[in-house]
Design a protein around this motif. Structure first.
Motif, PDB file in Angstrom:
ATOM      1  N   ASN A 211       0.811  -1.224  -0.049  1.00  0.00           N
ATOM      2  CA  ASN A 211      -0.015   0.167  -0.186  1.00  0.00           C
ATOM      3  C   ASN A 211       0.726   1.338  -0.139  1.00  0.00           C
ATOM      4  N   ILE A 212       1.777   1.069  -0.595  1.00  0.00           N
ATOM      5  CA  ILE A 212       3.034   2.102  -0.642  1.00  0.00           C
ATOM      6  C   ILE A 212       2.423   3.497  -1.251  1.00  0.00           C
ATOM      7  N   ASP A 213       2.337   4.436  -0.500  1.00  0.00           N
ATOM      8  CA  ASP A 213       1.660   5.777  -1.296  1.00  0.00           C
ATOM      9  C   ASP A 213       2.907   7.010  -1.124  1.00  0.00           C
ATOM     10  N   SER A 214       3.906   6.904  -0.562  1.00  0.00           N
ATOM     11  CA  SER A 214       4.914   7.786  -0.394  1.00  0.00           C
ATOM     12  C   SER A 214       6.248   7.074  -0.278  1.00  0.00           C
ATOM     13  N   VAL A 215       7.226   7.810  -0.820  1.00  0.00           N
ATOM     14  CA  VAL A 215       8.454   7.419  -0.784  1.00  0.00           C
ATOM     15  C   VAL A 215       9.385   8.407  -0.422  1.00  0.00           C
ATOM     16  N   GLU A 216      10.302   8.530   0.474  1.00  0.00           N
ATOM     17  CA  GLU A 216      11.132   9.824   0.843  1.00  0.00           C
ATOM     18  C   GLU A 216      12.193  10.221  -0.166  1.00  0.00           C
ATOM     19  N   VAL A 217      12.879  11.213  -0.050  1.00  0.00           N
ATOM     20  CA  VAL A 217      14.037  11.449  -0.888  1.00  0.00           C
ATOM     21  C   VAL A 217      15.095  10.691  -0.304  1.00  0.00           C
TER      22      VAL A 217
ATOM     23  N   ASP B  77       5.545  -1.809  -8.584  1.00  0.00           N
ATOM     24  CA  ASP B  77       4.089  -2.364  -9.033  1.00  0.00           C
ATOM     25  C   ASP B  77       3.019  -2.590  -8.076  1.00  0.00           C
ATOM     26  N   GLY B  78       2.031  -2.238  -8.488  1.00  0.00           N
ATOM     27  CA  GLY B  78       0.771  -2.539  -7.760  1.00  0.00           C
ATOM     28  C   GLY B  78       0.510  -1.892  -6.299  1.00  0.00           C
ATOM     29  N   ASN B  79       1.047  -0.571  -6.381  1.00  0.00           N
ATOM     30  CA  ASN B  79       1.108   0.236  -4.839  1.00  0.00           C
ATOM     31  C   ASN B  79       0.035   1.306  -5.063  1.00  0.00           C
ATOM     32  N   ASP B  80       0.248   2.311  -4.426  1.00  0.00           N
ATOM     33  CA  ASP B  80      -0.841   3.401  -4.342  1.00  0.00           C
ATOM     34  C   ASP B  80      -0.152   4.869  -4.649  1.00  0.00           C
TER      35      ASP B  80
ATOM     36  N   GLY C 222       0.356  -0.474 -12.400  1.00  0.00           N
ATOM     37  CA  GLY C 222      -0.582  -0.526 -11.275  1.00  0.00           C
ATOM     38  C   GLY C 222      -0.561   0.339 -10.139  1.00  0.00           C
ATOM     39  N   ASN C 223      -0.182   1.593 -10.339  1.00  0.00           N
ATOM     40  CA  ASN C 223      -0.146   2.740  -9.516  1.00  0.00           C
ATOM     41  C   ASN C 223      -1.034   3.712  -9.984  1.00  0.00           C
TER      42      ASN C 223
ATOM     43  N   THR D  25      12.108   6.308 -20.337  1.00  0.00           N
ATOM     44  CA  THR D  25      12.282   4.909 -20.876  1.00  0.00           C
ATOM     45  C   THR D  25      12.634   4.002 -19.356  1.00  0.00           C
ATOM     46  N   GLY D  26      13.225   4.654 -18.419  1.00  0.00           N
ATOM     47  CA  GLY D  26      13.214   4.065 -16.890  1.00  0.00           C
ATOM     48  C   GLY D  26      11.949   3.372 -16.286  1.00  0.00           C
ATOM     49  N   THR D  27      11.020   4.057 -16.684  1.00  0.00           N
ATOM     50  CA  THR D  27       9.626   3.752 -15.923  1.00  0.00           C
ATOM     51  C   THR D  27       8.749   2.619 -16.525  1.00  0.00           C
ATOM     52  N   GLN D  28       9.115   1.534 -16.257  1.00  0.00           N
ATOM     53  CA  GLN D  28       8.274   0.459 -16.766  1.00  0.00           C
ATOM     54  C   GLN D  28       6.931   0.245 -16.409  1.00  0.00           C
ATOM     55  N   GLY D  29       5.954   0.122 -17.416  1.00  0.00           N
ATOM     56  CA  GLY D  29       4.597   0.178 -17.258  1.00  0.00           C
ATOM     57  C   GLY D  29       3.735   0.930 -16.507  1.00  0.00           C
ATOM     58  N   ALA D  30       4.520   2.218 -16.230  1.00  0.00           N
ATOM     59  CA  ALA D  30       3.749   3.211 -15.587  1.00  0.00           C
ATOM     60  C   ALA D  30       2.735   3.931 -16.262  1.00  0.00           C
TER      61      ALA D  30
END
Length: 120
Positions: free
Chosen positions: A28-34, A49-52, A75-76, A95-100
């Motif tokens: 359920n990841i909805d945030s990632v810090e610097v 993949d498959g997070n929020d 899946g985000n 190009t580094g963002t796969q399936g976004a």
């Protein structure tokens, strides 16, 4: 389930030349810090993949993608507002963002950079 990733959680220092495959599928990841992935280098992959995630903050993801790390984002529910203008305008990083995909189903790679001119 994990809902956020904190600063320096997966920072690599001693083994920077060894590829990493970090998997965070279906949380359920909805945030990632610097600096959460500080030191992670290509040819590593971060599977988000498959997070929020609704946004891709430049301060978090630009350094990761600039180092050649690929990031799985399928899946985000990305909102695809001005928060991703930095990414859409840089095809090398994109190009580094796969399936976004945007929440409305559009692939980030199909977005027109001109549509983000209003973002400044």
């Amino acid at each position: 389930m994990i809902s956020s990733l904190s600063r320096l959680t997966f920072a690599l220092t001693a083994m920077q030349d060894i590829p990493a495959y970090l998997t965070f599928y279906d949380n359920n990841i909805d945030s990632v810090e610097v600096d959460t992935f500080k030191g992670v280098q290509a040819p590593s992959h971060i599977a988000m993949d498959g997070n929020d995630l609704t946004t891709l903050q430049e301060a978090v993801w630009q350094p990761v993608l600039a180092r050649g790390v690929t990031v799985g984002l399928e899946g985000n529910p990305l909102s695809c507002g001005c928060d991703i203008a930095w990414l859409v305008r840089d095809p090398t990083l994109l190009t580094g963002t796969q399936g976004a995909r945007c929440a409305d189903g559009r692939l980030l790679t199909d977005l027109d950079p001109a549509d983000f001119d209003i973002c400044g």
